[in-house]
Design a protein around this motif. Sequence first.
Motif, PDB file in Angstrom:
ATOM      1  N   ASP A   6      28.898   5.327 -38.797  1.00 20.32           N
ATOM      2  CA  ASP A   6      28.681   4.152 -37.955  1.00 20.32           C
ATOM      3  C   ASP A   6      28.990   2.842 -38.673  1.00 20.32           C
ATOM      4  OD1 ASP A   6      28.004   5.724 -35.842  1.00 20.32           O
ATOM      5  OD2 ASP A   6      25.847   5.421 -36.009  1.00 20.32           O
ATOM      6  N   ASN A   7      28.422   2.660 -39.875  1.00 18.62           N
ATOM      7  CA  ASN A   7      28.673   1.377 -40.532  1.00 18.62           C
ATOM      8  C   ASN A   7      30.104   1.260 -41.053  1.00 18.62           C
ATOM      9  OD1 ASN A   7      28.369   3.060 -42.767  1.00 18.62           O
ATOM     10  ND2 ASN A   7      26.361   2.238 -43.322  1.00 18.62           N
ATOM     11  N   ILE A   8      30.732   2.384 -41.347  1.00 21.68           N
ATOM     12  CA  ILE A   8      32.150   2.344 -41.735  1.00 21.68           C
ATOM     13  C   ILE A   8      33.007   1.937 -40.532  1.00 21.68           C
ATOM     14  CG2 ILE A   8      34.132   3.748 -42.444  1.00 21.68           C
ATOM     15  CD1 ILE A   8      32.253   5.335 -44.230  1.00 21.68           C
ATOM     16  N   PHE A   9      32.638   2.444 -39.358  1.00 23.28           N
ATOM     17  CA  PHE A   9      33.362   2.089 -38.137  1.00 23.28           C
ATOM     18  C   PHE A   9      33.211   0.599 -37.841  1.00 23.28           C
ATOM     19  CE2 PHE A   9      33.400   1.841 -33.386  1.00 23.28           C
ATOM     20  CZ  PHE A   9      34.761   2.067 -33.221  1.00 23.28           C
ATOM     21  N   VAL A  10      31.996   0.064 -37.983  1.00 23.74           N
ATOM     22  CA  VAL A  10      31.756  -1.365 -37.766  1.00 23.74           C
ATOM     23  C   VAL A  10      32.554  -2.189 -38.781  1.00 23.74           C
ATOM     24  CG1 VAL A  10      30.016  -3.200 -37.928  1.00 23.74           C
ATOM     25  CG2 VAL A  10      29.487  -1.076 -36.725  1.00 23.74           C
ATOM     26  N   LEU A  11      32.569  -1.745 -40.023  1.00 21.72           N
ATOM     27  CA  LEU A  11      33.317  -2.447 -41.070  1.00 21.72           C
ATOM     28  C   LEU A  11      34.802  -2.510 -40.730  1.00 21.72           C
ATOM     29  CD1 LEU A  11      33.464  -3.655 -43.969  1.00 21.72           C
ATOM     30  CD2 LEU A  11      33.746  -1.319 -44.794  1.00 21.72           C
ATOM     31  N   THR A  12      35.346  -1.383 -40.301  1.00 20.86           N
ATOM     32  CA  THR A  12      36.771  -1.321 -39.953  1.00 20.86           C
ATOM     33  C   THR A  12      37.103  -2.244 -38.789  1.00 20.86           C
ATOM     34  OG1 THR A  12      36.816   0.992 -40.648  1.00 20.86           O
ATOM     35  CG2 THR A  12      38.663   0.217 -39.339  1.00 20.86           C
ATOM     36  N   GLN A  13      36.300  -2.192 -37.732  1.00 20.74           N
ATOM     37  CA  GLN A  13      36.550  -3.039 -36.566  1.00 20.74           C
ATOM     38  C   GLN A  13      36.431  -4.516 -36.915  1.00 20.74           C
ATOM     39  OE1 GLN A  13      37.659  -1.985 -33.548  1.00 20.74           O
ATOM     40  NE2 GLN A  13      37.817  -0.035 -34.611  1.00 20.74           N
ATOM     41  N   GLY A  37      33.070  -6.885 -34.399  1.00 26.30           N
ATOM     42  CA  GLY A  37      32.217  -5.947 -35.124  1.00 26.30           C
ATOM     43  C   GLY A  37      30.805  -5.948 -34.575  1.00 26.30           C
ATOM     44  N   ILE A  38      30.316  -7.137 -34.214  1.00 22.97           N
ATOM     45  CA  ILE A  38      28.969  -7.230 -33.646  1.00 22.97           C
ATOM     46  C   ILE A  38      28.935  -6.594 -32.259  1.00 22.97           C
ATOM     47  CG2 ILE A  38      27.222  -8.841 -32.780  1.00 22.97           C
ATOM     48  CD1 ILE A  38      28.007 -10.722 -35.068  1.00 22.97           C
TER      49      ILE A  38
END
Length: 205
Positions: free
Chosen positions: A22-29, A38-39
């Motif tokens: 999840d946090n890797i996906f948010v970081l990428t976006q 990202g938010i």
Amino acid sequence: MLENLYLFVVATVALSLSPGPDNIFVLTQSLIHGAKSGIATTAGLISGCIVHTSFLAFGISAVLTKSPAAFYGIKVAGALYLFYLAYKVLRSPSEISFSEDTAPKKSYGQLFKTGVIMNLLNPKVMIFFLAFFPGFLWNTDEGTVKQFYIMGIVFMLTSFIVFSGIALLAGGISNYVKENSHVGKVLKWLQIIVFVGIAIYILLP
């Protein structure tokens, strides 16, 4: 009650900061589309937790995890959706441009929807809730539904703050990414790797 919730918040912060899908996906976006995107993704991921909390509170999670067919179906559906997202990125132009003329940014609604679907179709979130929440109940003699919902809300608020912090930090260097086409190419394949990686993660035993 307060002591249990305090420990629950500390544990949630630690888990949110630990490297995971999840946090890797948010970081990428956030790197590709900026902090606000990202938010928006974070809001989608966190919103899905409402459903998992409800499943946990009313015992539906336990029923699903005891049914191999239902559980496997959820895993396959989640993985297929992520493979589809990876395919869409793969079919995009080989040279990624972040300008609105050549590569329009996804709307916040689209990113929110993606986050919700990713969360709901990841059965490991369901298992995590089953394993994590019960240990912080402060009164097992009373009804647990209310307690689970309180923990669910605390979990969502805490995770949203942590993930939003990740989005803001990543978004701060997004302009540099936009000005360097070579970085854009790397991030295109990073997106593919992230989607495929999360799909494989879901399918693993």
